[in-house]
Each structure stands twice: as structure tokens, then as C-alpha cells.
Write an enzyme that holds these catalytic residues in place. Sequence first.
Site, short mmCIF file in Angstrom:
data_model
loop_
_atom_site.label_atom_id
_atom_site.label_comp_id
_atom_site.label_asym_id
_atom_site.label_seq_id
_atom_site.Cartn_x
_atom_site.Cartn_y
_atom_site.Cartn_z
N LYS A 1 0.89 -1.13 -0.03
CA LYS A 1 0.00 -0.02 -0.11
C LYS A 1 0.98 1.16 0.12
O LYS A 1 1.55 1.70 1.14
CB LYS A 1 -0.85 0.21 1.28
CG LYS A 1 -2.16 0.83 0.98
CD LYS A 1 -2.92 1.49 2.11
CE LYS A 1 -2.16 2.71 2.93
NZ LYS A 1 -2.03 3.99 2.02
N GLY B 1 7.14 5.15 7.78
CA GLY B 1 6.10 6.58 8.18
C GLY B 1 6.43 7.09 9.34
O GLY B 1 7.33 7.15 9.91
N THR C 1 1.86 6.34 13.75
CA THR C 1 1.38 5.49 12.88
C THR C 1 2.16 4.10 13.30
O THR C 1 1.43 3.15 13.19
CB THR C 1 1.38 5.71 11.26
OG1 THR C 1 1.13 7.03 11.03
CG2 THR C 1 0.48 4.82 10.57
N GLU D 1 10.15 1.60 10.37
CA GLU D 1 11.06 2.74 10.00
C GLU D 1 10.29 3.96 10.29
O GLU D 1 9.52 4.24 9.45
CB GLU D 1 11.45 2.67 8.63
CG GLU D 1 12.59 1.51 8.14
CD GLU D 1 13.66 1.20 8.87
OE1 GLU D 1 14.09 2.26 9.47
OE2 GLU D 1 14.29 0.28 9.28
N CYS E 1 13.20 11.56 5.99
CA CYS E 1 13.70 10.99 7.46
C CYS E 1 14.96 11.33 7.72
O CYS E 1 15.28 11.25 8.95
CB CYS E 1 12.85 9.81 7.86
SG CYS E 1 13.42 8.69 6.67
N GLU F 1 9.21 16.12 15.33
CA GLU F 1 9.68 16.16 13.67
C GLU F 1 8.70 17.01 12.86
O GLU F 1 7.71 17.07 13.02
CB GLU F 1 9.69 14.70 13.15
CG GLU F 1 10.03 14.46 11.82
CD GLU F 1 9.76 12.81 11.16
OE1 GLU F 1 8.73 12.64 11.58
OE2 GLU F 1 10.69 12.53 10.49
#
Length: 480
Positions: free
Chosen positions: A173, A226, A230, A248, A282, A384
Site C-alpha cells: 500500500k 512512516g 502510525t 522505519e 526522514c 519532527e
Amino acid sequence: MEKILNYIDGAFEAPCSDQYLDNYDPSIGKVYSLIPDSDERDVNKAVDAATRAFPAWSTLPAQERSNILQKLADLIDRDLDKLALAESVDNGKPVSLARRLDIPRASANIRFFATAILHTSTETHITDAEAINYTTHAPIGVAGCISPWNLPLYLFSWKIAPALAAGCTVVGKPSELTPMTAFLFSKLCVEAGLPKGVLNIVHGLGAKAGQAIAEHPGVAAISFTGGTVTGKKIAATAAPMFKKLSLELGGKNPNIIFADCDFENAVATSIQSSFANQGEICLCGSRIFVERPLYEKFVEAFVKKTKALVLGDPLLNETNLGALVSAAHKQKVMSYIQTAKQEGGKILTGGNAVNPTGRCAEGYFIEPTIITGLNEHCRTNQEEIFGPVVTIMPFDTEAEAIALANSTPYGLSATLWTENLKRAHRVSAAVKSGILWVNCWLFRDLRTPFGGMKQSGVGREGGWHALKFFLEVKNICIKL
Ligand code: TXE
């Protein structure tokens, strides 16, 4: 308007709901295609197809799996310009970056794992003269691969390539914000002769389609990249089902600059590590720490170079920074700039949303922004932001630099600039992050482990780490 379709069991399908979501071109702020609003019915179909395809794919000789995957990599290279343009339109990133980085890395990832499986070995342990043990690595089954919007095809390939090479079948996805290149990729799968059901791509919302993948009992492993929030949700769903998990997640990476560094290189590379891909990587170094004797000189040169960056239409070759991925994300980044001001931060350059003239007047643009005058504990330096925003802080001692670097809940990557080899080793050992770059940034050897500590994730991707994640280990002991 173009409708993206799910790719299930080798065929292109509308979602069961027959509902579609708007897909925006963030550089112009307008809908330009439609995304399937898939739900658990589509995921069930995809998992069924992947389950049916598993016995044949997992037992296909490695050379044959490799041939098909290498064909796929060749097709990506053939379609480089088309895919780069699609990535730029879907994500807002400069097309020059997509052509140089995103798309070539996607084919490199696939080629790397397609050839790695031709060179595997297994362990054997001989127990005195009494027994021989040998260890096998078998594909785990159906893997769920869920990827984000910042490097869409690149990070999608980073997951599905090792999974497919290892012999797993996949339900993937992509992010609902950037589904286009995965859709184009699914067409290449048909052209490459990937057997039906080996890779299935379900498009749609994370909370609906993504969650259904995490919950499905037929999915044995979840590889996710992500946000940390999440990641927590996925872990809460999948861990009690004892699924294998690779997460990750986010970062708040330090960029530590000692006074003895190669100054020109440190400044030029810090521009990249701060603002490449609009800061939506990231691995970007969003907290810059500079040893005090160099502080003023660094700030002056860094601000000057930042002001020279070209912000605007991602389709123009001279553009350095394109649009942020969505209106919501632009809003989020702007709210952090507001927070920084409230926390006492001084904006040295940037800080504003921009409406370029012409085609991109309604796009989601934010100036590259440099902030000083904040301490390490404030929200701006703890959370972040994932945009073109960096802070700069001075430090006096090596110990202080290490403490500052380690002062967030994240631990993904860190960059270190010094010409002192002993210091490079000492600081690298002391900084708590999964990846450390000394005198460089984003220099990637695909054989090396990739991943974070603390709230930046669980597990490592890259090289054998990625392949092994998709393999189940078994030891067989034979008494002599
Ligand atoms: O990521 P999400 P978003 C960070 C960055 C960003 C924040 C949120 O800080 O601002 O995350 O971005 C799917 N079950 N990073 O909202 O939501 C979702 O559909 C299963 C860091 O885009 O984490 C998408 O495919 N799946 C990062 C994928 O997860 C779910 C890169 C990532 O989306 C789901 C991107 C659920 N419950 C953002 N909810 C990095 N570290 O590279 C969502 N998804």
C-alpha cells in the site's frame, strides 16, 4: 480525469466501494487524478491472491525470480523520464531530483536484491562428532509493505524488492498522497511477466486499507515506513498477532559541526541535508549544532547559501525546492514555524508560505527557513517537522555536542563534521542513532543496515537485514 486502479491478482480493478479519493498536484493545489478508496474487501482479495501465488513463487528457482525482477528494474530505467515526471507532479518535488535520485534508486534497489539472492549461503554447525546442524531460510509467506509519501517509488521498492526476491508474495500500500508511480509500476509488473498475485497493490487511506493489511491474519510480516504515531498503531495491531514487524519511523537528526571541519564541504552538504526534497526526508539533519568558534562564520555562510536556493515550479530544471506534499502538511509546517517564534526563536531567513507567480500560484510552498535562539528542549527541537525548517545552536565541548545530539526521543541518523579521526570515532560511538555519516550525508551503500533506535523504529532494512526480515529461519539437527 485519470483513475488509478488497484492491482490485484495480475489485473487492474476498481475498489469494491466504487469510491475514489482526490489526488492533488501539490505544486498547483488542484486535483488531477482519482485514487481508489479501498477497504478490507479489497485487502481480502489481495491477500487471497497473494496466498494462492505463494507456493509457486516461493519455490521458483532464485535465478528465475531474479530474471523477472531484473526485467522490472530495466523497465523502470527505460521509463525514467515518465516516472520522474509522475513523481514530481504527485509529490511536488523537483523533477530534477526525481530523475537523479528517486527513480534511479528504485531500479537500483530492485537490481540489488534480485542479484543478492544469487549469492546466499547458509550456516552449518558440526557438534563434535555427534551431530550436524544446518540452517535454512524460507520465505515467511504473504508480506504487507506500507510506504510513505516523501520518496514514493523509492521507498516502495525498498520494501517490495527484498520481499519478492526472498520469495514472499506481497500486498503493498503506497501512501494515499502519492500513489501514481506505484500505479505506473504495477503496469510494468505485467510487462515484466511477474506472475499474477505475486505483487498486489491496494490504494487507499491508511486508517482503512492500511489498517486492514495490518489486521489481516493471512499477512505474516509487516514492513512499514512512516510516522512514529502510525508505527505505534501498526505495532499495537500486529504485535499481539505475533507478526514480524519492521518499523522505519521519524527522525529529528543532529548535524554536528566541529570547528576543525572542511568548512566549504560542511556548509554545502548541510544545505542538502537541510533542504533536499523540501526537508521531507526522514534522514534530513534538522538540528544543526556548531562548535562556538565557527558558529558566526557558519551561520553567515549557511544563510547566504540558503537565500540563493531557488524555490518554485518543480518542473523547471533550476528549481531546488518544490512544493510540500499537501495543504495539510504545509499547514503543519507553518504551525511549527509559529511555535518556534512563540518559543523565542529568531528567523534568520524564510519563515513564510509563498505563492509563486504563474502556474504554481496556488501550490503549497514554504521558504527554506533557518531558526536560532532556541534551546534543545523546546517543541521545535523535539518534534519532527518534516519540512524545510532547521535550527542552529552553538556548543562548546564534545560532551555537550553529544548530549545535545541525544536529547530527543528519536535516533535515526546523525551527521558529523570533523577532520579529527579519533573524535569522529568517539562521537560516532556515543551518538544514539542507527546511521552515522562522517563528513558526508545520504551516502548509501545498499549492503549496509538502515534503521533507527529509540522512537525511530524497530529493526533494520538494507542488505541481508532486509532479506532476512522476509525469511523464516529453521535449524535442522541430524544425529550422526
Ligand atoms: O504518514 P503516515 P503521514 C512522518 C512525518 C509526517 C508524519 C505523518 O513527520 O509529517 O510522518 O505523515 C499508512 N495502518 N513521516 O501522515 O500516516 C499511510 O496510508 C496502516 C516520516 O503521511 O505514517 C501511508 O501509506 N497503515 C516518514 C503510510 O502509512 C497506515 C515518511 C505512512 O503514513 C495507517 C513519511 C494505519 N493505521 C512521514 N495509518 C519517514 N520516516 O520516512 C496510515 N497508514
